[in-house]
Design a protein around this motif. Structure first.
Motif, mmCIF file in Angstrom:
data_model
loop_
_atom_site.group_PDB
_atom_site.id
_atom_site.type_symbol
_atom_site.label_atom_id
_atom_site.label_comp_id
_atom_site.label_asym_id
_atom_site.label_seq_id
_atom_site.Cartn_x
_atom_site.Cartn_y
_atom_site.Cartn_z
ATOM 1 N N ALA A 111 -10.949 -3.015 -5.793
ATOM 2 C CA ALA A 111 -10.555 -3.165 -7.197
ATOM 3 C C ALA A 111 -9.055 -3.357 -7.370
ATOM 4 O O ALA A 111 -8.605 -3.725 -8.468
ATOM 5 N N VAL A 112 -8.273 -3.101 -6.324
ATOM 6 C CA VAL A 112 -6.823 -3.329 -6.421
ATOM 7 C C VAL A 112 -6.404 -4.500 -5.537
ATOM 8 O O VAL A 112 -5.214 -4.685 -5.269
ATOM 9 N N ASP A 113 -7.387 -5.288 -5.084
ATOM 10 C CA ASP A 113 -7.072 -6.457 -4.256
ATOM 11 C C ASP A 113 -6.259 -7.463 -5.073
ATOM 12 O O ASP A 113 -6.645 -7.822 -6.202
ATOM 13 N N GLY A 114 -5.152 -7.919 -4.526
ATOM 14 C CA GLY A 114 -4.231 -8.793 -5.257
ATOM 15 C C GLY A 114 -4.860 -10.079 -5.761
ATOM 16 O O GLY A 114 -4.848 -10.350 -6.977
ATOM 17 N N LEU A 136 -11.447 -17.289 -4.268
ATOM 18 C CA LEU A 136 -11.934 -15.912 -4.329
ATOM 19 C C LEU A 136 -13.335 -15.809 -3.730
ATOM 20 O O LEU A 136 -13.652 -14.814 -3.064
ATOM 21 N N GLN A 137 -14.164 -16.829 -3.945
ATOM 22 C CA GLN A 137 -15.494 -16.810 -3.330
ATOM 23 C C GLN A 137 -15.378 -16.819 -1.807
ATOM 24 O O GLN A 137 -16.128 -16.122 -1.106
ATOM 25 N N ALA A 138 -14.435 -17.579 -1.285
ATOM 26 C CA ALA A 138 -14.216 -17.580 0.163
ATOM 27 C C ALA A 138 -13.718 -16.213 0.624
ATOM 28 O O ALA A 138 -14.077 -15.739 1.713
ATOM 29 N N ARG A 139 -12.908 -15.564 -0.190
ATOM 30 C CA ARG A 139 -12.405 -14.228 0.153
ATOM 31 C C ARG A 139 -13.552 -13.218 0.155
ATOM 32 O O ARG A 139 -13.649 -12.362 1.036
ATOM 33 N N LEU A 447 -7.118 -7.851 5.538
ATOM 34 C CA LEU A 447 -7.119 -8.971 4.603
ATOM 35 C C LEU A 447 -6.236 -8.709 3.384
ATOM 36 O O LEU A 447 -6.025 -9.616 2.563
ATOM 37 N N ASP A 448 -5.696 -7.498 3.250
ATOM 38 C CA ASP A 448 -4.867 -7.157 2.093
ATOM 39 C C ASP A 448 -3.539 -7.916 2.168
ATOM 40 O O ASP A 448 -2.751 -7.731 3.104
ATOM 41 N N VAL A 449 -3.323 -8.777 1.168
ATOM 42 C CA VAL A 449 -2.136 -9.647 1.216
ATOM 43 C C VAL A 449 -0.845 -8.851 1.112
ATOM 44 O O VAL A 449 0.216 -9.283 1.602
ATOM 45 N N ARG A 450 -0.889 -7.678 0.472
ATOM 46 C CA ARG A 450 0.317 -6.869 0.349
ATOM 47 C C ARG A 450 0.767 -6.375 1.716
ATOM 48 O O ARG A 450 1.969 -6.371 2.032
ATOM 49 N N LEU A 451 -0.183 -5.952 2.560
ATOM 50 C CA LEU A 451 0.179 -5.521 3.912
ATOM 51 C C LEU A 451 0.643 -6.709 4.751
ATOM 52 O O LEU A 451 1.592 -6.594 5.550
ATOM 53 N N GLN A 452 -0.018 -7.844 4.568
ATOM 54 C CA GLN A 452 0.379 -9.039 5.323
ATOM 55 C C GLN A 452 1.817 -9.437 4.984
ATOM 56 O O GLN A 452 2.633 -9.709 5.878
ATOM 57 N N ARG A 453 2.127 -9.442 3.683
ATOM 58 C CA ARG A 453 3.499 -9.828 3.268
ATOM 59 C C ARG A 453 4.523 -8.808 3.751
ATOM 60 O O ARG A 453 5.642 -9.168 4.141
ATOM 61 N N ALA A 467 8.301 -2.337 3.309
ATOM 62 C CA ALA A 467 7.745 -1.184 4.014
ATOM 63 C C ALA A 467 7.324 -0.112 3.028
ATOM 64 O O ALA A 467 6.273 0.546 3.195
ATOM 65 N N ALA A 468 8.112 0.091 1.959
ATOM 66 C CA ALA A 468 7.756 1.088 0.947
ATOM 67 C C ALA A 468 6.476 0.684 0.222
ATOM 68 O O ALA A 468 5.611 1.527 -0.074
ATOM 69 N N GLU A 469 6.333 -0.626 -0.055
ATOM 70 C CA GLU A 469 5.102 -1.094 -0.702
ATOM 71 C C GLU A 469 3.909 -0.904 0.221
ATOM 72 O O GLU A 469 2.829 -0.485 -0.221
ATOM 73 N N ALA A 470 4.088 -1.182 1.528
ATOM 74 C CA ALA A 470 3.014 -0.994 2.485
ATOM 75 C C ALA A 470 2.592 0.471 2.544
ATOM 76 O O ALA A 470 1.399 0.785 2.638
#
Length: 857
Positions: A111-114, A136-139, A447-453, A467-470
């Motif tokens: 529910a918090v997926d970017g 999003l369907q592919a995701r 798959l979380d884009v926030r961790l990837q970025r 790093a703080a966001e991660a």
């Protein structure tokens, strides 16, 4: 307690409704009543002839024991059936609830997926909406490829419009069912709903939902549709795997409506079960019934009111598996002290049968003594024939009792072994399902884009902020998934960038050197992951320990983090193994005993976890080194193991994975098996001191000069005395102790107004005291008329032989008599009463002679 009469015998009320379905009870009842009918005829003949009048008491005792035995058998059949069914019901609901707990966390994470939230906030009229929907369907496809427990993922607008979904075969574009508004308004971590919905074509579905929010408020609703049919079918298959399994397992809602059924022909979904006790009638058929509500997992109890129900048709409920009660179990039961395993009544039945048989043997022995003493009278032959027939019938009765008791004990042992294997299968299934979630979590969160970025930004100006966001993302995830002690991300050099637990921030900046780190960074396929060996890890320390002092063993799951097609680091999940494995094993232990132990053991013999403090994780398991070596994936075995002087029933089940997890993997030393140990009892020491087989007298011969012999066993050997030197065998006499007496002289007893010394013949001849409390005592007399009581192990036959067949023994008056079984050269040593006096201090010359003349067996 009031009894209910059934076919002439009283039974406990709780088993009365089931007796006509208990074939085993009827089988033993018919055999016992048939023999008791013969016994009645013999008792009548004995009364008419004036002989064997005492057998009426034995008949009454056998009748009382028949009642106890059959009632005990019926109650045990009922309790075993209900326990077995209740165990299946408990497993069915608990496995489901464990699975659904993970779903409550999944919906919170997703529910918090970017990208999902971005799409939900996008105006459908926007030119990029179609492309965003396709992405999003592919995701969603990527997510459900890792979690095949979902058949659809749907995003709705606050007005119920379908914004995107995994399965676009459904044409519905809008849904305004009341539960959607309720879910949108809920602030709970998840919203759980089961029922028919137009979103899924009108079918019944179990949906986990959560509102999507941004800074302006609610922007949509995420719905995860769980494959309940598929999941329950797998649970039913596992629990009903037996070839002769007749039970039906149902999942019920709070109104007792059937949601899922293992046999829709017998109990269809949608039916309402009339649950009003352990016996119900449904669709004209009678069933034995057991239900179980969820035990709960991590505080989650499952959908309100749900429970599992197991129904077995009464005509099959009490069948006994003959394969489980064979000679091997009978021999095992005979070699163990099973007092811890069987209830007091069951323990008492063989003791009572033995007491009755001893009294019968004494009665018959005395009767034959009298008949041999009256050999010149015309009725002696009839009396002997009658007594022999009584003895034969008594032996048949005893045999039926022994068979029934052996079957009871063997069935009880079989139930223990079956239970151990069932619980071992449960334990490994719980573990496989749990670790399936762990293997999927690391790939899903990658798959979380926030961790990837955040990992892609390392080395740049936004490294610290990223790093703080991660850390915030990991902290949020760890709050949802409480089975981990730590989540962390690391860069391409293995340096820890962020952790989920601020109290463990000391790990940030540390370079990880474990083998799994490089393996994770080397992954390019997002469907793959790596897992460490089960070993002590610096990332998993004992709470409260000095830093670095105690590293505990656990698993670490990891995979690579990729951004724009490049590996930018990795994510690692440190499984909180100690409490989680403990909870799994606790759930696998049977409720009825606190003495059982459950273990997770690697194929190479290392303990992954143990419910018993004697065997901590990381140490060698208390099992034979080869026990697991040849066990294939999914393989099981049951065996007996002796550990620390205790014999255990062991059930062993090797991991086979769950769904995609571990499917097709080659055999490895890291494979884990569940071992369930249920104590049976210590080994019995040595032999019983009884003769190894009965002495068979030689065939009777007409002769002018004959010798009457009364036989008995002592210390495993067969002995005898001339019948003329014997008076009778007495019943459990009260002994008066004599201080400072020889060990063989165990006391004095009163007989016909005289006090007689009591000689323990086993101690006198072989140095082994007769330990049986109700051992026979026979009264004999010295040639000068003095009386002596002699304690022996068992009474034997009373018979006549030609005097010439009593062969002299070297060095004394003892003689040898060869039995009819010449192939085994079974011999009886014929003593003389005068020699027995030597053992209580009279006639040292006689004592030496007797010692030489009476060889040890």
């Amino acid at each position: 307690m009031n009894k209910v009469w059934h076919k002439g015998l009283p039974f406990s009320p709780e088993v009365a409704p089931y007796l006509r379905h208990m074939a085993l009870v009827d089988e033993h009842r018919e055999a016992l009543l048939r023999l008791q009918g013969v016994w009645d005829s013999l008792a009548l003949l004995g009364q008419m002839s004036g002989t064997a009048t005492d057998i009426a008491q034995t008949r009454t005792a056998f009748q009382n024991l028949t009642t106890t035995l059959l009632d005990s058998l019926a109650r045990r059949l009922r309790s075993h059936a209900l326990e077995r069914m209740a165990g299946k019901a408990r497993v069915a609901i608990d496995i489901l609830v464990r699975n659904l707990f993970e779903r409550t966390a999944d919906v919170g994470f997703l529910a918090v997926d970017g990208p999902l939230c971005t799409h939900a906030a996008l105006d459908p009229a926007d030119a990029g909406h179609a492309a965003s929907r396709a992405a999003l369907q592919a995701r969603f496809a990527a997510y459900t490829a890792k979690y095949s427990v979902y058949d659809d993922v749907i995003v709705l607008s606050p007005r119920g419009e379908v914004l995107a979904r995994r399965d676009d075969r459904h044409a519905i574009t809008h849904c305004d069912e009341p539960w959607i508004a309720e879910a949108l308004a809920s602030d709970a971590p998840y919203f759980e709903r089961h029922g028919a919905t137009a979103l899924l074509g009108g079918r019944q579905a179990l949906i986990y939902a959560r509102a999507l929010r941004d800074a302006q408020g609610v922007i949509g609703l995420l719905c995860l549709s769980f494959r309940l049919d598929d999941e329950m079918a797998a649970v039913f298959r596992q629990l009903l795997a037996g070839a002769n399994e007749r039970a039906v397992i149902c999942l019920l809602d709070e109104r007792r409506n059937v949601l899922q059924s293992s046999d829709a022909w017998q109990v269809p979904p949608g039916a309402r079960l009339p649950l009003n006790g352990e016996r119900i009638t449904f669709a004209g058929r009678d069933y034995l019934c057991a239900t179980a509500s969820a035990s709960g997992y991590e505080g989650y109890m499952g959908p309100p009111g749900w429970q599992a129900c197991v129904l077995t048709p009464l005509e099959w409920a009490f069948d006994v598996d003959e394969n489980g009660a064979g000679d091997e179990l009978h021999r095992l039961g005979a070699s163990l002290d099973t007092r811890q395993l069987f209830d007091v009544e069951l323990q008492g039945i063989p003791l009572e049968a033995r007491r009755i048989q001893r009294n019968l043997s004494r009665t018959l022995w005395n009767g034959k003594l009298r008949s041999h003493g009256n050999a010149g009278q015309g009725g002696a032959g009839f009396a002997t024939t009658l007594l022999n027939e009584v003895q034969r019938t008594g032996g048949q009765l005893r045999q039926v009792f022994e068979q029934a008791i052996a079957q009871l004990q063997s069935s009880a042992l079989a139930a223990v072994f079956d239970g151990a294997l069932f619980q071992a299968r449960l334990a490994i299934d719980i573990m496989d399902r749990n670790l399936y979630e762990r293997a999927n979590d690391c790939r899903w969160w990658a798959l979380d884009v926030r961790l990837q970025r955040a990992l892609a930004a390392q080395g740049g100006p936004r490294a610290q902020a990223s790093a703080a966001e991660a850390q915030q993302v990991l902290q949020h995830i760890n709050g949802l998934y409480t089975v981990y002690s730590l989540l962390l991300v690391f860069d391409t050099q293995g340096r820890v960038v962020a952790v989920s637990d601020p109290a463990q921030a000391r790990h940030v900046g540390r370079v990880l050197t474990a083998a799994w780190v490089g393996a994770a960074l080397g992954l390019r396929d997002p469907e793959r992951h790596v897992v460490s060996r089960h070993e002590a890890s610096p990332l998993y320390e004992t709470p409260g320990a000095v830093q670095g002092e105690t590293h505990r063993p656990t698993y670490v799951y990891a995979t690579s983090l990729q951004h724009e097609g490049q590996v930018v680091g990795g994510i690692a999940l440190v499984f909180d193994g100690a409490p989680q494995f403990s909870a799994m094993l606790r759930d696998a232990l049977p409720d009825e005993t606190g003495a059982a132990a459950a273990l997770f053991v690697a194929r190479d013999g290392r303990l992954v976890a143990s419910s018993d403090a004697r065997w901590p994780a990381g140490t060698p398991a208390p099992l034979p080194a080869t026990l697991l070596s040849g066990l294939a994936a999914g393989g099981t075995l049951r065996t007996e193991l002796e550990i620390g002087g205790m014999v255990y029933a062991a059930g062993v089940a090797m991991s086979q994975g769950y769904r995609e997890y571990r499917a097709g993997q080659a055999e490895s030393a890291e494979d884990v098996a569940a071992v369930l140990l249920m104590p049976l009892g210590p080994r019995l020491s040595g032999g019983s001191g009884q003769a190894d087989a009965g002495f068979v007298p030689p065939p009777a011969q007409a002769t002018a000069e004959s010798l009457d012999i009364a036989a008995f066993s002592v210390g495993g050997a067969w002995l005898g005395l001339p019948a003329g030197q014997l008076v009778e065998a007495v019943e459990q006499p009260r002994l008066t102790a004599l201080p400072n007496a020889p060990r063989a002289l165990v006391g004095m007893l009163q007989h016909e107004g005289r006090m007689l010394p009591v000689l323990d013949l086993g101690q006198a001849l072989y140095g082994r005291t007769t330990a049986t409390p109700d051992a026979p005592v026979i009264i004999c007399h010295h040639s000068q008329g003095q009386g002596l009581a002699v304690r022996v192990d068992e009474l034997g036959p009373v018979f006549s032989i030609p005097t010439a067949q009593a062969l002299p023994s070297p060095g004394g008056r003892a003689r040898l008599v060869r039995g009819a079984d010449t192939a085994s050269h079974r011999m009886l040593t014929l003593l003389h009463a005068d020699d027995l006096w030597a053992h209580i201090g009279l006639g040292h010359d006689l004592q030496r002679t007797a010692t030489v003349a009476l060889p040890a067996p």
